[in-house]
Design a protein around this motif. Structure first.
Motif, PDB file in Angstrom:
ATOM      1  N   ARG A  74       4.453   2.266  18.483  1.00 36.97           N
ATOM      2  CA  ARG A  74       4.476   1.016  17.725  1.00 36.97           C
ATOM      3  C   ARG A  74       5.386   1.216  16.520  1.00 36.97           C
ATOM      4  NH1 ARG A  74       1.924  -1.130  13.255  1.00 36.97           N
ATOM      5  NH2 ARG A  74       1.505  -3.369  13.311  1.00 36.97           N
ATOM      6  N   SER A  75       6.391   0.404  16.410  1.00 36.31           N
ATOM      7  CA  SER A  75       7.313   0.550  15.290  1.00 36.31           C
ATOM      8  C   SER A  75       7.264  -0.700  14.429  1.00 36.31           C
ATOM      9  CB  SER A  75       8.744   0.786  15.794  1.00 36.31           C
ATOM     10  OG  SER A  75       9.183  -0.316  16.572  1.00 36.31           O
ATOM     11  N   LEU A  76       7.481  -0.496  13.138  1.00 35.69           N
ATOM     12  CA  LEU A  76       7.474  -1.598  12.185  1.00 35.69           C
ATOM     13  C   LEU A  76       8.913  -1.862  11.784  1.00 35.69           C
ATOM     14  CD1 LEU A  76       5.640  -3.474  10.490  1.00 35.69           C
ATOM     15  CD2 LEU A  76       5.719  -1.732   8.706  1.00 35.69           C
ATOM     16  N   GLN A  77       9.450  -2.996  12.175  1.00 37.43           N
ATOM     17  CA  GLN A  77      10.837  -3.320  11.886  1.00 37.43           C
ATOM     18  C   GLN A  77      10.998  -3.727  10.425  1.00 37.43           C
ATOM     19  OE1 GLN A  77      13.417  -2.971  14.036  1.00 37.43           O
ATOM     20  NE2 GLN A  77      11.968  -2.166  15.543  1.00 37.43           N
ATOM     21  N   LYS A  78      12.038  -3.194   9.781  1.00 36.54           N
ATOM     22  CA  LYS A  78      12.328  -3.577   8.407  1.00 36.54           C
ATOM     23  C   LYS A  78      12.842  -5.008   8.361  1.00 36.54           C
ATOM     24  CE  LYS A  78      13.360   0.833   6.158  1.00 36.54           C
ATOM     25  NZ  LYS A  78      14.344   1.573   5.336  1.00 36.54           N
ATOM     26  N   ALA A  79      12.564  -5.697   7.259  1.00 36.80           N
ATOM     27  CA  ALA A  79      13.037  -7.064   7.069  1.00 36.80           C
ATOM     28  C   ALA A  79      13.269  -7.294   5.586  1.00 36.80           C
ATOM     29  CB  ALA A  79      12.018  -8.069   7.618  1.00 36.80           C
ATOM     30  N   GLY A  80      14.120  -8.276   5.272  1.00 31.87           N
ATOM     31  CA  GLY A  80      14.364  -8.610   3.875  1.00 31.87           C
ATOM     32  C   GLY A  80      15.292  -7.625   3.179  1.00 31.87           C
ATOM     33  N   ALA A  81      15.338  -7.731   1.847  1.00 35.61           N
ATOM     34  CA  ALA A  81      16.234  -6.885   1.053  1.00 35.61           C
ATOM     35  C   ALA A  81      15.770  -5.453   0.995  1.00 35.61           C
ATOM     36  CB  ALA A  81      16.341  -7.454  -0.364  1.00 35.61           C
ATOM     37  N   ALA A  82      14.462  -5.222   1.097  1.00 39.02           N
ATOM     38  CA  ALA A  82      13.918  -3.867   1.024  1.00 39.02           C
ATOM     39  C   ALA A  82      12.506  -3.870   1.584  1.00 39.02           C
ATOM     40  CB  ALA A  82      13.912  -3.362  -0.415  1.00 39.02           C
ATOM     41  N   GLN A  83      12.121  -2.729   2.144  1.00 42.26           N
ATOM     42  CA  GLN A  83      10.755  -2.548   2.653  1.00 42.26           C
ATOM     43  C   GLN A  83       9.973  -1.708   1.645  1.00 42.26           C
ATOM     44  OE1 GLN A  83       9.534   0.285   5.940  1.00 42.26           O
ATOM     45  NE2 GLN A  83       9.398  -1.642   7.091  1.00 42.26           N
ATOM     46  N   ILE A  84       8.842  -2.252   1.186  1.00 45.05           N
ATOM     47  CA  ILE A  84       8.025  -1.601   0.165  1.00 45.05           C
ATOM     48  C   ILE A  84       6.656  -1.272   0.745  1.00 45.05           C
ATOM     49  CG2 ILE A  84       7.157  -1.742  -2.189  1.00 45.05           C
ATOM     50  CD1 ILE A  84      10.183  -2.099  -2.000  1.00 45.05           C
ATOM     51  N   ALA A  85       6.292   0.005   0.771  1.00 39.38           N
ATOM     52  CA  ALA A  85       4.983   0.416   1.254  1.00 39.38           C
ATOM     53  C   ALA A  85       3.961   0.311   0.128  1.00 39.38           C
ATOM     54  CB  ALA A  85       5.032   1.845   1.777  1.00 39.38           C
ATOM     55  N   VAL A  86       2.814  -0.314   0.416  1.00 40.68           N
ATOM     56  CA  VAL A  86       1.751  -0.505  -0.577  1.00 40.68           C
ATOM     57  C   VAL A  86       0.653   0.517  -0.308  1.00 40.68           C
ATOM     58  CG1 VAL A  86       0.122  -2.137  -1.601  1.00 40.68           C
ATOM     59  CG2 VAL A  86       2.298  -2.969  -0.667  1.00 40.68           C
ATOM     60  N   LEU A  87       0.471   1.456  -1.261  1.00 42.64           N
ATOM     61  CA  LEU A  87      -0.467   2.559  -1.094  1.00 42.64           C
ATOM     62  C   LEU A  87      -1.651   2.423  -2.034  1.00 42.64           C
ATOM     63  CD1 LEU A  87       2.099   5.514  -1.352  1.00 42.64           C
ATOM     64  CD2 LEU A  87       1.652   4.069   0.622  1.00 42.64           C
ATOM     65  N   GLY A  88      -2.746   3.080  -1.689  1.00 43.96           N
ATOM     66  CA  GLY A  88      -3.897   3.105  -2.579  1.00 43.96           C
ATOM     67  C   GLY A  88      -5.145   3.592  -1.872  1.00 43.96           C
ATOM     68  N   LEU A  89      -6.151   3.913  -2.673  1.00 41.14           N
ATOM     69  CA  LEU A  89      -7.449   4.244  -2.105  1.00 41.14           C
ATOM     70  C   LEU A  89      -8.126   2.957  -1.640  1.00 41.14           C
ATOM     71  CD1 LEU A  89      -8.672   6.876  -4.732  1.00 41.14           C
ATOM     72  CD2 LEU A  89      -7.362   7.254  -2.639  1.00 41.14           C
ATOM     73  N   THR A  90      -9.223   3.080  -0.939  1.00 37.17           N
ATOM     74  CA  THR A  90      -9.886   1.886  -0.433  1.00 37.17           C
ATOM     75  C   THR A  90     -10.455   1.038  -1.568  1.00 37.17           C
ATOM     76  OG1 THR A  90     -11.466   1.080   1.227  1.00 37.17           O
ATOM     77  CG2 THR A  90     -12.167   2.969  -0.136  1.00 37.17           C
ATOM     78  N   LYS A  91     -10.452  -0.271  -1.368  1.00 36.18           N
ATOM     79  CA  LYS A  91     -11.036  -1.240  -2.300  1.00 36.18           C
ATOM     80  C   LYS A  91     -10.267  -1.398  -3.612  1.00 36.18           C
ATOM     81  CE  LYS A  91     -14.135  -3.237  -1.488  1.00 36.18           C
ATOM     82  NZ  LYS A  91     -14.054  -4.566  -0.851  1.00 36.18           N
ATOM     83  N   VAL A  92      -8.974  -1.030  -3.636  1.00 34.43           N
ATOM     84  CA  VAL A  92      -8.198  -1.250  -4.868  1.00 34.43           C
ATOM     85  C   VAL A  92      -7.543  -2.627  -4.876  1.00 34.43           C
ATOM     86  CG1 VAL A  92      -7.720   1.195  -5.248  1.00 34.43           C
ATOM     87  CG2 VAL A  92      -6.097  -0.181  -3.930  1.00 34.43           C
ATOM     88  N   GLY A  93      -7.491  -3.308  -3.709  1.00 34.77           N
ATOM     89  CA  GLY A  93      -6.949  -4.659  -3.663  1.00 34.77           C
ATOM     90  C   GLY A  93      -5.625  -4.794  -2.942  1.00 34.77           C
ATOM     91  N   ARG A  94      -5.319  -3.874  -2.028  1.00 28.32           N
ATOM     92  CA  ARG A  94      -4.050  -3.955  -1.303  1.00 28.32           C
ATOM     93  C   ARG A  94      -3.977  -5.223  -0.448  1.00 28.32           C
ATOM     94  NH1 ARG A  94      -6.483  -0.013   0.310  1.00 28.32           N
ATOM     95  NH2 ARG A  94      -6.016  -0.303   2.522  1.00 28.32           N
ATOM     96  N   SER A  95      -5.044  -5.510   0.278  1.00 35.14           N
ATOM     97  CA  SER A  95      -5.062  -6.722   1.113  1.00 35.14           C
ATOM     98  C   SER A  95      -5.037  -7.984   0.255  1.00 35.14           C
ATOM     99  CB  SER A  95      -6.313  -6.725   2.009  1.00 35.14           C
ATOM    100  OG  SER A  95      -6.309  -5.633   2.898  1.00 35.14           O
ATOM    101  N   SER A  96      -5.734  -7.939  -0.875  1.00 34.92           N
ATOM    102  CA  SER A  96      -5.741  -9.089  -1.784  1.00 34.92           C
ATOM    103  C   SER A  96      -4.349  -9.344  -2.342  1.00 34.92           C
ATOM    104  CB  SER A  96      -6.725  -8.844  -2.935  1.00 34.92           C
ATOM    105  OG  SER A  96      -8.047  -8.740  -2.445  1.00 34.92           O
ATOM    106  N   LEU A  97      -3.581  -8.271  -2.559  1.00 38.29           N
ATOM    107  CA  LEU A  97      -2.209  -8.425  -3.050  1.00 38.29           C
ATOM    108  C   LEU A  97      -1.368  -9.173  -2.026  1.00 38.29           C
ATOM    109  CD1 LEU A  97       0.142  -7.735  -5.001  1.00 38.29           C
ATOM    110  CD2 LEU A  97       0.462  -5.637  -3.670  1.00 38.29           C
ATOM    111  N   LEU A  98      -1.412  -8.747  -0.768  1.00 39.01           N
ATOM    112  CA  LEU A  98      -0.622  -9.418   0.263  1.00 39.01           C
ATOM    113  C   LEU A  98      -1.035 -10.878   0.415  1.00 39.01           C
ATOM    114  CD1 LEU A  98       0.532  -6.604   1.050  1.00 39.01           C
ATOM    115  CD2 LEU A  98       0.470  -7.415   3.412  1.00 39.01           C
ATOM    116  N   THR A  99      -2.330 -11.137   0.321  1.00 35.56           N
ATOM    117  CA  THR A  99      -2.820 -12.512   0.425  1.00 35.56           C
ATOM    118  C   THR A  99      -2.291 -13.362  -0.724  1.00 35.56           C
ATOM    119  OG1 THR A  99      -4.841 -11.777   1.533  1.00 35.56           O
ATOM    120  CG2 THR A  99      -4.888 -13.950   0.517  1.00 35.56           C
TER     121      THR A  99
END
Length: 389
Positions: A74-99
């Motif tokens: 399974r590969s994740l294709q890059k899109a846009g001007a840049a691809q930014i990986a969002v890292l963190g421990l659980t429950k810091v709000g990564r999913s809430s950020l994308l939403t």
């Protein structure tokens, strides 16, 4: 210390690089490992190769279990001007950020480790889009350490930048230390070195070297010969600072630290305890990494995220204009700061680069509107470029 690899080892390395699937990569890397001479100068290379093999084996086993015996890449294709990986421990709000900042619909749950695989979403900043990729949370591993989940390390090494999210209701410095420690073990650095080498493989044009600094103890021809000895015949090589032939070889073998521009996102600024923790984080980290204090719940501070990413990535926008056209193109080309007209023409098309005559530039880098410039002219953000070939 140089690796001093034999022609056989270099050929096996090239074979491993050409492998397309995990099933092909594992035996190819095992063959390469067996061909690496055993001396002190190769200890790091051998250790990293063993780590790559172990990670690939673990990923294949996990995919085999999930697919009921069927292994699927399974590969994740890059899109846009840049691809930014969002890292963190659980429950810091990564999913809430994308939403909050993209149209993505990740799982937002009260229970921990809700994100099981990478989730992409597009963040709009002016006329530029950034692809944010939420990675699964780091999980407790052996020896009391946390570790990235399967596949995350590959995304981190190939992405263009990072967002490290921390929770302002807990010890932010401890969270940051855990993530930075694991990044270091994955050969990723969030601090830019004074000297750096990046190699971008291309389909044609041979070896193109752009040195923003000095080559120490070697020549351009020796750099080209080294690359070709590893089977790299077409590539754009960028160097900054004082760079040796050993540095070039480290970049080829991927044993050097990979620099990733990074923004620290301190979430949950809406909580009462954040008022005391946020200043401490800024005082300790603010001079080393850009920090943005936000609340994904109230969306406070999130309007600054696009601008902060644009600045941290050290990129610029240029707009092309056809000869005799009245207006430039509405869609910009995204370039690294310091890019020349020649590099832009190659980015557009190799034929345009080969047939380049001159360019006209409107904008900050031009002495006057429509200035005629050569192939080495350095462009600035917002420039309009008309290339004549």
């Amino acid at each position: 210390m140089p690796a001093n690899l034999t022609a056989e080892a270099k050929a096996k390395w090239n074979k491993a690089q050409q492998a397309r699937t995990t099933k092909e990569k594992i035996p190819a890397l095992q063959e390469f490992l067996s061909a690496i001479p055993k001396h002190k100068g190769n200890e790091r290379l051998r250790a990293q190769t063993k780590r790559k093999i172990a990670v690939l084996k673990a990923e294949m086993q996990a995919k085999h279990k999930r697919a009921g015996g069927r292994v699927a890449e399974r590969s994740l294709q890059k899109a846009g001007a840049a691809q930014i990986a969002v890292l963190g421990l659980t429950k810091v709000g990564r999913s809430s950020l994308l939403t909050a900042v993209t149209a993505a619909k990740p799982v937002v749950a009260e229970y921990p480790y809700a994100t099981k695989e990478s989730v992409p979403g597009m963040l709009q900043f002016e006329d530029v889009q950034f692809q944010l990729v939420e990675l699964p949370a780091l999980v407790p591993g052996s020896e009391g350490r946390f570790a990235f989940q399967e596949g995350s390390a590959d995304v981190i090494r190939t992405c263009d930048g990072l967002i490290i999210m921390v929770d302002l209701s807990a010890d932010t410095l401890e969270q940051l230390g855990v993530i930075l420690g694991e990044l270091g073990r994955s050969q990723v650095s969030t601090r830019k070195s004074e000297s750096n080498v990046t190699i971008l493989k291309t389909r044609s044009e041979g070896i193109q070297l752009f040195a923003a600094g000095r080559l120490m103890g070697c020549t351009r021809d020796e750099v080209s010969s080294l690359l070709k000895s590893y089977g790299v015949s077409n590539a754009i090589v960028r160097t900054t600072g004082d760079v040796t032939l050993d540095d070039i070889e480290d970049a080829i073998l991927e044993t050097n630290l990979v620099y990733k521009p990074t923004v620290v996102l301190a979430n949950k600024a809406d909580l009462i305890e954040a008022a005391a923790i946020a200043p401490q984080l800024l005082e300790n980290i603010g001079s080393k990494l850009p920090v943005l204090v936000v609340s994904c719940l109230t969306r406070s501070g999130l309007s600054e995220l696009g601008k902060r990413l644009f600045e941290t990535l050290d990129i610029a926008r240029v707009y092309t204009k056809e000869p005799n056209a009245t207006h430039p193109s509405p869609e910009p080309f995204i370039i690294k700061k310091g890019t020349t007209v020649g590099e832009l023409s190659r980015q557009i098309h190799s034929v345009l680069f080969r047939q380049f005559k001159y360019a006209r530039v409107w904008g900050k880098s031009a002495s006057y509107d429509g200035e005629r410039v050569g192939i080495g002219h350095v462009l600035s953000d917002g420039d309009i470029v008309q290339i004549h070939a």
